[in-house]
Design a protein around this motif. Structure first.
Motif, PDB file in Angstrom:
ATOM      1  N   CYS A 182       0.752   4.826   0.751  1.00 15.13           N
ATOM      2  CA  CYS A 182      -0.269   5.496   1.552  1.00 15.13           C
ATOM      3  C   CYS A 182      -0.145   7.007   1.475  1.00 15.13           C
ATOM      4  O   CYS A 182       0.932   7.557   1.656  1.00 15.13           O
TER       5      CYS A 182
ATOM      6  N   ALA B 213       5.620  -2.100   7.714  1.00 18.87           N
ATOM      7  CA  ALA B 213       5.551  -0.696   7.313  1.00 18.87           C
ATOM      8  C   ALA B 213       6.945  -0.183   7.041  1.00 18.87           C
ATOM      9  O   ALA B 213       7.911  -0.562   7.718  1.00 18.87           O
TER      10      ALA B 213
ATOM     11  N   CYS C 151       3.316   5.814   5.636  1.00 17.23           N
ATOM     12  CA  CYS C 151       2.261   6.238   6.558  1.00 17.23           C
ATOM     13  C   CYS C 151       2.638   5.992   8.012  1.00 17.23           C
ATOM     14  O   CYS C 151       1.762   5.824   8.858  1.00 17.23           O
TER      15      CYS C 151
ATOM     16  N   PHE D 131       0.845  -1.187   0.000  1.00 17.45           N
ATOM     17  CA  PHE D 131       0.000   0.000   0.000  1.00 17.45           C
ATOM     18  C   PHE D 131       0.882   1.240   0.000  1.00 17.45           C
ATOM     19  O   PHE D 131       1.675   1.433   0.914  1.00 17.45           O
TER      20      PHE D 131
ATOM     21  N   PRO E 185       2.256   1.455  11.711  1.00 15.26           N
ATOM     22  CA  PRO E 185       0.816   1.204  11.683  1.00 15.26           C
ATOM     23  C   PRO E 185       0.273   0.815  13.047  1.00 15.26           C
ATOM     24  O   PRO E 185       0.954   0.207  13.864  1.00 15.26           O
TER      25      PRO E 185
ATOM     26  N   GLU F 288      -3.973   7.914   6.157  1.00 14.97           N
ATOM     27  CA  GLU F 288      -4.067   6.783   7.066  1.00 14.97           C
ATOM     28  C   GLU F 288      -5.468   6.194   7.109  1.00 14.97           C
ATOM     29  O   GLU F 288      -5.647   5.016   7.405  1.00 14.97           O
TER      30      GLU F 288
ATOM     31  N   VAL G 183      -6.171   2.751   5.308  1.00 14.71           N
ATOM     32  CA  VAL G 183      -5.342   1.561   5.501  1.00 14.71           C
ATOM     33  C   VAL G 183      -6.109   0.447   6.201  1.00 14.71           C
ATOM     34  O   VAL G 183      -6.106  -0.706   5.755  1.00 14.71           O
TER      35      VAL G 183
ATOM     36  N   VAL H 118      -6.915  -3.288   4.764  1.00 14.87           N
ATOM     37  CA  VAL H 118      -6.392  -4.501   5.387  1.00 14.87           C
ATOM     38  C   VAL H 118      -7.529  -5.493   5.649  1.00 14.87           C
ATOM     39  O   VAL H 118      -7.374  -6.703   5.469  1.00 14.87           O
TER      40      VAL H 118
ATOM     41  N   ASP I 190       2.818  -1.471   4.268  1.00 12.39           N
ATOM     42  CA  ASP I 190       2.298  -0.108   4.184  1.00 12.39           C
ATOM     43  C   ASP I 190       3.488   0.837   4.009  1.00 12.39           C
ATOM     44  O   ASP I 190       4.408   0.836   4.824  1.00 12.39           O
TER      45      ASP I 190
END
Length: 344
Positions: A137, A170, A160, A135, A163, A140, A143, A147, A157
């Motif tokens: 991003c 991430a 962003c 993703f 997470p 936010e 997300v 998911v 991710d």
């Protein structure tokens, strides 16, 4: 048109996805995945409902999904907001290059909005054929719902921050570090009040840079600067030039380079010199910034490294490794818009 006419045709049928099967069976996407991968772990009644939905919808499991179980995946699915903004675009190209270097192909799905319907549609296109999702991003807010509909696939991710959702990796650039470097540089150049032109509220990078600006003002005991809300474009930076000119600060931190360049143009038209009368800095290190007059002080985010780490994390999770959070470090690029002592 007569039957059998070679010009006649029926509308193309939309491919059936795992989401369609789950909806018909009245179960979660995770349950459909378990029926496909580990049917012995699913209750017989539930398994039969899923199998019946598969038969009725005509769902066909793809080879990439089989590859995930066999350990030989070859494709990464990328979900990216529909935007021409510099950051997400650069991250996308960096991921594609890194994926090719690692022997993976990629499939792109554009997210056209933040509604649940838009998210489901974008994910649906990827679930039909991909084995891991990345993703890119910008906000936010999308997300978590993304998911939720992504079954049990590995997810990374990008851009962003760390997470709040467990089970996903991430990768991000330390936005606070980049802003602090800019603000420290401006303070060392004698700035006592630093205004800020921020990007749109609700976009992660805009909010993170705004938070960094506020924190640095307090940490460096600066006079509170004025806040303006732009939209990442040159025209929004240009628009605020007249307001900045009416109440001139020591410096202006624009949330990205495009807004900084628009601001400099407007200040020039108002007879205000950069950096002699006011210092201006941006963020992102777009190529044009090195060739403007004055050249633009900015922060380089090393998108190539971000893309490499994103692919690395996706491949690592495909191989059974636990999700991780990885930060990369930005680099301050000092040019003429904030000082005569450049570092390039």
């Amino acid at each position: 048109m007569p039957a059998g006419n070679p010009m006649s045709h029926s509308p193309r049928r939309r491919s059936v996805s795992m989401i369609d099967v789950a909806r018909m069976a009245g179960v979660s996407h995770q349950t459909v995945s378990r029926v496909l991968n580990n049917p012995e772990k699913v209750r017989e009644k539930t398994r039969r409902a899923v199998e019946d939905a598969i038969a009725k919808t005509g769902y066909r499991r793809n080879e990439n999904a089989r590859a995930l179980k066999s350990g030989v995946p070859n494709t990464l699915g990328i979900l990216v907001p529909s935007t021409t903004q510099h950051g997400p675009t650069e991250i996308l190209w960096a991921i594609e290059r890194a994926a090719a270097d690692a022997g993976y192909s990629v499939k792109l799905s554009l997210l056209s909005g933040r509604s649940e319907s838009a998210i489901n549609t974008a994910i649906d296109r990827l679930l039909a054929s991909e084995v891991a999702l990345i993703f890119i991003c910008a906000a936010e807010s999308w997300v978590e719902p993304a998911v939720r509909v992504s079954v049990d696939l590995p997810i990374v991710d990008v851009g962003c921050a760390e997470p709040s959702i467990s089970g996903i990796s991430a990768v991000d650039i330390d936005q606070a570090e980049g802003v602090r470097a800019l603000m420290r540089h401006l303070r060392d150049e004698g700035a006592t009040r630093i205004d800020h032109i921020a990007g749109q509220e609700g976009l992660y990078s805009a909010d993170a840079r705004l938070a960094g600006w506020r924190a640095a003002q307090a940490d460096y005991s600066l006079t509170a600067g004025h806040l303006y809300r732009g939209d990442w474009t040159e025209s929004s930076g240009y628009h605020f030039g007249s307001q900045v000119a009416m109440d001139l600060p020591s410096a202006v931190f624009a949330g990205n380079d495009q807004m900084a360049l628009g601001l400099i143009r407007s200040l020039h038209e108002h007879g205000i010199r950069v950096p002699e009368d006011v210092k201006v800095v941006g963020y992102d290190n777009i190529a044009l910034g090195a060739y403007t007059i004055p050249s633009l002080t900015t922060v380089d985010q090393d998108f190539d490294e971000l893309g490499r780490l994103a692919v690395q994390q996706a491949v690592s999770m495909l191989n059974g490794q636990q999700p991780r959070f990885v930060y990369t470090h930005p680099r301050l690029i000092i040019r003429e818009s904030s000082t005569k002592r450049v570092n390039e």
